[in-house]
Design a protein around this motif. Structure first.
Motif, PDB file in Angstrom:
ATOM      1  N   VAL A  13       0.851  -1.183   0.000  1.00 27.47           N
ATOM      2  CA  VAL A  13       0.000   0.000   0.000  1.00 27.47           C
ATOM      3  C   VAL A  13       0.891   1.238   0.000  1.00 27.47           C
ATOM      4  O   VAL A  13       1.771   1.372   0.850  1.00 27.47           O
ATOM      5  N   LEU A  14       0.664   2.108  -0.958  1.00 30.31           N
ATOM      6  CA  LEU A  14       1.418   3.360  -1.046  1.00 30.31           C
ATOM      7  C   LEU A  14       0.436   4.506  -0.878  1.00 30.31           C
ATOM      8  O   LEU A  14      -0.493   4.660  -1.670  1.00 30.31           O
ATOM      9  N   LEU A  15       0.644   5.299   0.168  1.00 33.31           N
ATOM     10  CA  LEU A  15      -0.305   6.344   0.499  1.00 33.31           C
ATOM     11  C   LEU A  15       0.425   7.642   0.803  1.00 33.31           C
ATOM     12  O   LEU A  15       1.644   7.696   0.867  1.00 33.31           O
ATOM     13  N   GLY A  16      -0.364   8.682   1.017  1.00 38.49           N
ATOM     14  CA  GLY A  16       0.214   9.970   1.354  1.00 38.49           C
ATOM     15  C   GLY A  16      -0.736  11.078   0.968  1.00 38.49           C
ATOM     16  O   GLY A  16      -1.769  10.855   0.322  1.00 38.49           O
ATOM     17  N   PRO A  17      -0.409  12.301   1.341  1.00 37.75           N
ATOM     18  CA  PRO A  17      -1.279  13.434   1.032  1.00 37.75           C
ATOM     19  C   PRO A  17      -1.251  13.783  -0.445  1.00 37.75           C
ATOM     20  O   PRO A  17      -0.434  13.257  -1.216  1.00 37.75           O
ATOM     21  N   THR A  18      -2.134  14.665  -0.829  1.00 41.83           N
ATOM     22  CA  THR A  18      -2.182  15.117  -2.213  1.00 41.83           C
ATOM     23  C   THR A  18      -0.851  15.726  -2.636  1.00 41.83           C
ATOM     24  O   THR A  18      -0.154  16.346  -1.835  1.00 41.83           O
ATOM     25  N   ALA A  19      -0.479  15.497  -3.879  1.00 42.75           N
ATOM     26  CA  ALA A  19       0.737  16.067  -4.484  1.00 42.75           C
ATOM     27  C   ALA A  19       2.028  15.539  -3.883  1.00 42.75           C
ATOM     28  O   ALA A  19       3.085  16.134  -4.064  1.00 42.75           O
ATOM     29  N   CYS A 191      -0.115  -6.804   4.786  1.00 39.08           N
ATOM     30  CA  CYS A 191       0.054  -5.491   4.171  1.00 39.08           C
ATOM     31  C   CYS A 191       1.330  -4.778   4.607  1.00 39.08           C
ATOM     32  O   CYS A 191       1.697  -4.805   5.788  1.00 39.08           O
ATOM     33  N   LEU A 192       1.954  -4.145   3.641  1.00 36.74           N
ATOM     34  CA  LEU A 192       3.025  -3.190   3.894  1.00 36.74           C
ATOM     35  C   LEU A 192       2.466  -1.812   3.563  1.00 36.74           C
ATOM     36  O   LEU A 192       2.026  -1.572   2.437  1.00 36.74           O
ATOM     37  N   LEU A 193       2.463  -0.912   4.522  1.00 33.25           N
ATOM     38  CA  LEU A 193       1.944   0.432   4.322  1.00 33.25           C
ATOM     39  C   LEU A 193       3.108   1.415   4.275  1.00 33.25           C
ATOM     40  O   LEU A 193       3.833   1.582   5.255  1.00 33.25           O
ATOM     41  N   LEU A 194       3.278   2.030   3.120  1.00 32.34           N
ATOM     42  CA  LEU A 194       4.344   3.012   2.917  1.00 32.34           C
ATOM     43  C   LEU A 194       3.725   4.382   2.690  1.00 32.34           C
ATOM     44  O   LEU A 194       2.832   4.535   1.841  1.00 32.34           O
ATOM     45  N   GLY A 195       4.206   5.381   3.429  1.00 33.46           N
ATOM     46  CA  GLY A 195       3.736   6.748   3.258  1.00 33.46           C
ATOM     47  C   GLY A 195       4.855   7.652   2.777  1.00 33.46           C
ATOM     48  O   GLY A 195       6.023   7.422   3.108  1.00 33.46           O
ATOM     49  N   ILE A 196       4.517   8.653   2.003  1.00 32.14           N
ATOM     50  CA  ILE A 196       5.505   9.611   1.500  1.00 32.14           C
ATOM     51  C   ILE A 196       5.467  10.847   2.376  1.00 32.14           C
ATOM     52  O   ILE A 196       4.430  11.513   2.489  1.00 32.14           O
ATOM     53  N   ASP A 197       6.598  11.154   2.990  1.00 34.97           N
ATOM     54  CA  ASP A 197       6.677  12.218   3.989  1.00 34.97           C
ATOM     55  C   ASP A 197       7.486  13.401   3.459  1.00 34.97           C
ATOM     56  O   ASP A 197       8.696  13.285   3.247  1.00 34.97           O
ATOM     57  N   SER A 299      11.918   0.746  -2.543  1.00 33.92           N
ATOM     58  CA  SER A 299      12.315  -0.548  -3.112  1.00 33.92           C
ATOM     59  C   SER A 299      12.877  -1.464  -2.034  1.00 33.92           C
ATOM     60  O   SER A 299      12.571  -2.669  -1.985  1.00 33.92           O
ATOM     61  N   SER A 300      13.699  -0.896  -1.159  1.00 35.81           N
ATOM     62  CA  SER A 300      14.285  -1.695  -0.087  1.00 35.81           C
ATOM     63  C   SER A 300      13.202  -2.225   0.849  1.00 35.81           C
ATOM     64  O   SER A 300      13.224  -3.400   1.250  1.00 35.81           O
ATOM     65  N   ALA A 301      12.245  -1.367   1.195  1.00 38.73           N
ATOM     66  CA  ALA A 301      11.167  -1.790   2.093  1.00 38.73           C
ATOM     67  C   ALA A 301      10.314  -2.879   1.457  1.00 38.73           C
ATOM     68  O   ALA A 301       9.939  -3.871   2.108  1.00 38.73           O
ATOM     69  N   VAL A 302      10.000  -2.725   0.168  1.00 42.99           N
ATOM     70  CA  VAL A 302       9.172  -3.715  -0.521  1.00 42.99           C
ATOM     71  C   VAL A 302       9.923  -5.036  -0.653  1.00 42.99           C
ATOM     72  O   VAL A 302       9.357  -6.117  -0.419  1.00 42.99           O
ATOM     73  N   GLN A 303      11.187  -4.961  -1.008  1.00 45.11           N
ATOM     74  CA  GLN A 303      11.985  -6.184  -1.165  1.00 45.11           C
ATOM     75  C   GLN A 303      12.055  -6.958   0.144  1.00 45.11           C
ATOM     76  O   GLN A 303      11.897  -8.189   0.173  1.00 45.11           O
ATOM     77  N   THR A 304      12.283  -6.250   1.242  1.00 45.59           N
ATOM     78  CA  THR A 304      12.336  -6.881   2.554  1.00 45.59           C
ATOM     79  C   THR A 304      10.983  -7.500   2.914  1.00 45.59           C
ATOM     80  O   THR A 304      10.906  -8.630   3.417  1.00 45.59           O
TER      81      THR A 304
END
Length: 312
Positions: A13-19, A191-197, A299-304
């Motif tokens: 799961v790839l999430l985060g705020p707009t833009a 689930c792996l939840l990744l957010g863009i900060d 990529s590292s987080a997903v691979q792990t």
């Protein structure tokens, strides 16, 4: 809630705020890990709402298969329960093809319905009741919801009439608070939840630049086209800030386009703060530093994760 067992299929799961750059990062990850993308955006399901929703382009879709884009006409109601059903079906089909599913988007409630496998109240839309509710001011609807369901009134997007009306609709039809009818079933996926900060000032700059780009790309023309096809201003208001503000400009509620753009930027900053507050409550999310090498971190987080280890 712990949702990781060896029997469950993997969902990234790839999430985060707009833009924040979700779409581009999602495409890059899907290309790297033989994936397909399921959009978790409550507005991109609508046909013709392209510019205002920052929908991925045909060229981007050609790079990686995308699902749950352009599902229904904007005159139709597409509920969160429909999204949950369609998203799970899309994810299952991706898994059957031997590909890695990526759930990508910024609609937190949509994401939660899949990740936590919510039991959503299955109350059919009530056209007459909904019409009565739609005729009332939003402040009045919120006050009514606060009486019938204080929990929902505290957590709902108070500036989204569609969500408020749906919660009231369920309360009034069933006689029970909407918040008490939403349980959690056994999760379907690990689930792996990744957010863009992003640092807040940089994120606001990205939001402002995106709004300027949308105006240049023809946001007002997109809204005018929808109006010409019979969509009402009231319906446009329910599709989020960009459409709401563009609709108000066309109705003469702003002195100028420049005033509308500036107020839209401020409103978008406020919306982003609420988005982030919602996401920050979920301690499962691993936040990626957007000022660093974003793709390398992801990529590292997903691979792990796909190696069935605990990502750090």
């Amino acid at each position: 809630m712990e949702n990781e067992t060896s029997e469950q299929p993997d969902l990234v799961v790839l999430l985060g705020p707009t833009a924040s750059g979700k779409s581009a990062l999602g495409i890059a990850l899907a290309q790297e890990f033989n994936g397909e993308i399921v959009s978790a955006d409550s507005r991109q399901v609508y046909i013709g709402l392209d510019i205002g929703t920052a929908k991925v382009t045909p060229a981007e879709r050609a790079l990686v298969p995308h699902h749950l884009l352009d599902v229904v006409e904007p005159q139709e109601i597409y509920s969160v329960s429909q999204f949950q059903h369609d998203a799970i079906a899309a994810i299952q089909a991706i898994l059957q093809r031997g590909h890695q599913p990526f759930l990508v988007g910024g609609s937190a409630h949509y994401i939660q319905t899949v990740v936590d496998h919510f039991d959503i109240p299955t109350v059919a839309p009530q056209p007459d009741l909904r019409a009565r509710l739609e005729s009332q001011p939003l402040e009045q609807l919120l006050a009514q919801l606060a009486v019938l369901d204080p929990v929902s009134a505290e957590t709902i997007d108070s500036k989204n009439p569609r969500r408020v009306i749906r919660a009231l609709e369920v309360c009034l039809v069933t006689g029970k608070p909407f918040s008490q009818q939403r349980g959690i079933s056994q999760p379907l996926y690990r689930c792996l939840l990744l957010g863009i900060d992003w640092p807040r000032p940089l994120l606001y700059q990205r939001i402002d630049s995106r709004i300027d780009e949308r105006m240049q790309q023809g946001l007002l023309q997109e809204v005018q086209e929808q109006l010409a096809r019979g969509l009402t201003h009231e319906r446009l208001d329910s599709f989020g800030l960009e459409y709401r503000f563009a609709s108000r400009l066309l109705r003469g509620e702003f002195a100028s386009e420049a005033e509308m753009i500036q107020k839209l930027k401020y409103a978008s900053h406020d919306f982003t703060r609420r988005q982030l507050s919602w996401f920050r409550r979920d301690k499962r999310i691993i936040w990626l530093n957007a000022e660093g090498d974003l793709l390398a971190q992801a990529s590292s987080a997903v691979q792990t994760f796909l190696a069935h280890c605990s990502p750090t």
